[in-house]
Enzyme design. Sequence first.
Site, PDB file in Angstrom:
ATOM      1  N   HIS A 186       0.807  -1.220   0.000  1.00  0.00           N
ATOM      2  CA  HIS A 186       0.000   0.000   0.000  1.00  0.00           C
ATOM      3  C   HIS A 186       0.846   1.279   0.000  1.00  0.00           C
ATOM      4  O   HIS A 186       0.588   2.224   0.745  1.00  0.00           O
ATOM      5  CB  HIS A 186      -0.947   0.000   1.193  1.00  0.00           C
ATOM      6  CG  HIS A 186      -2.029  -1.045   1.103  1.00  0.00           C
ATOM      7  ND1 HIS A 186      -2.450  -1.583  -0.093  1.00  0.00           N
ATOM      8  CD2 HIS A 186      -2.765  -1.653   2.078  1.00  0.00           C
ATOM      9  CE1 HIS A 186      -3.405  -2.466   0.146  1.00  0.00           C
ATOM     10  NE2 HIS A 186      -3.619  -2.540   1.443  1.00  0.00           N
ATOM     11  N   HIS A 222      -9.941   1.878   0.502  1.00  0.00           N
ATOM     12  CA  HIS A 222      -9.794   0.667   1.320  1.00  0.00           C
ATOM     13  C   HIS A 222     -10.862   0.608   2.413  1.00  0.00           C
ATOM     14  O   HIS A 222     -10.561   0.298   3.559  1.00  0.00           O
ATOM     15  CB  HIS A 222      -8.394   0.618   1.935  1.00  0.00           C
ATOM     16  CG  HIS A 222      -7.923  -0.762   2.286  1.00  0.00           C
ATOM     17  ND1 HIS A 222      -8.656  -1.620   3.064  1.00  0.00           N
ATOM     18  CD2 HIS A 222      -6.781  -1.423   1.974  1.00  0.00           C
ATOM     19  CE1 HIS A 222      -7.983  -2.750   3.224  1.00  0.00           C
ATOM     20  NE2 HIS A 222      -6.841  -2.654   2.557  1.00  0.00           N
ATOM     21  N   GLU A 277     -11.612  -3.813  -3.182  1.00  0.00           N
ATOM     22  CA  GLU A 277     -10.693  -2.743  -3.550  1.00  0.00           C
ATOM     23  C   GLU A 277     -10.416  -2.766  -5.063  1.00  0.00           C
ATOM     24  O   GLU A 277      -9.612  -3.568  -5.535  1.00  0.00           O
ATOM     25  CB  GLU A 277      -9.385  -2.888  -2.783  1.00  0.00           C
ATOM     26  CG  GLU A 277      -9.549  -3.006  -1.277  1.00  0.00           C
ATOM     27  CD  GLU A 277      -8.362  -3.682  -0.634  1.00  0.00           C
ATOM     28  OE1 GLU A 277      -7.222  -3.196  -0.814  1.00  0.00           O
ATOM     29  OE2 GLU A 277      -8.560  -4.717   0.037  1.00  0.00           O
TER      30      GLU A 277
END
Length: 365
Positions: free
Chosen positions: A111, A185, A323
């Site tokens: 991420h 997210h 996502e």
Amino acid sequence: MVKARPTITREGFGTLADGRAVERVALRGAGGFEARIITYGAVLQALFVPDAKGALADIVLGHDDAAGYETQRDFYGATIGRFANRIAGAAFTLNGERIALPANDGANTLHGGPGGFDRALWSVETIEAGEAPAVTLRHASPDGENGFPGSLDALVSFRLSGPRELTISYEAVTDRPTVVSLTNHSFFNLDGVAMGGTILDHVLTLAADDFLPTNAEAIPLPGPPRPVAGTPFDFRSGVAIGARIREDDAQLRAGRGYDHNFCLGISAQPRLAARVEAASSGRVMELLTNQPGLQFYSGNFLDGAAAGKYGRLHRQSDAFCLEPQGWPDAPNRRDFPSVRLDPGETYRHVSIYRFSTARDGGMRT
């Protein structure tokens, strides 16, 4: 009787440890549908949706103040960047140059690294009133931030695009070749976060014929995507999330459940990627996106380590994530859809979250 009009409010949401102020913008629809967005991490902090009886409930995990998000990096509702998901070995090659990134998930980058976009204080670029209220946030990511090349100017817009519809759209430009994959997210529980119930009985439909099997570090295995047919990953006809989650399957064992990219293919326009229905509340969520992949995560590692909103300790299977994004480890995989962005190009990602109820057949509103 005069029907209430959509409104926008802007207020403080606490401060970060260094004293910087965090703001919250609330987009309220005429029928009570409401999205609350904070500037730290460009987070969807709350999302109020009516159930089959018209009762409103917040359906996304989150925290009550800025300190909760800064102290606990749990990605609740956050905008993820520069690259969502994992990059193997915390490195990739671009134009013949090896780009080293900080590792923050074992040997890999997750991420965007330790200082990803979810840790940035975004600025409010615009606020739009009217029948489709919206807020747009901006983050200028300097060349070399978390190792990624190029100065990246990123925008994320949250808009109430219908009576019970939230559109999240992203744009980004760069001054050097780089890689980009942004996503939201949010952790969803369609029965309401305050209830604290499981999502294992939520019925999930995924419009994907293939998924990416992964190794023990959640990195896609070599080779092509694997067909979902005949596996616990076949959600094409609608299956309860928990129906097969405890089957003796190597992929489910490795991730303690689902945490995999489902392959949607290339599309310039948003198309239906997923549908989720909660039997208890009757809420239905449809997700449309123009992204080539959809990461489905069944909340396997929620462990109650920190309290969220409503005084809840969130545990395994209390929420799920969908996502939309580029495929994981795409910078290292020429056989995956490209995530490269060059100067003069604009990265564009559009995802639409459309809500209804089982009572009206899950019809789009």
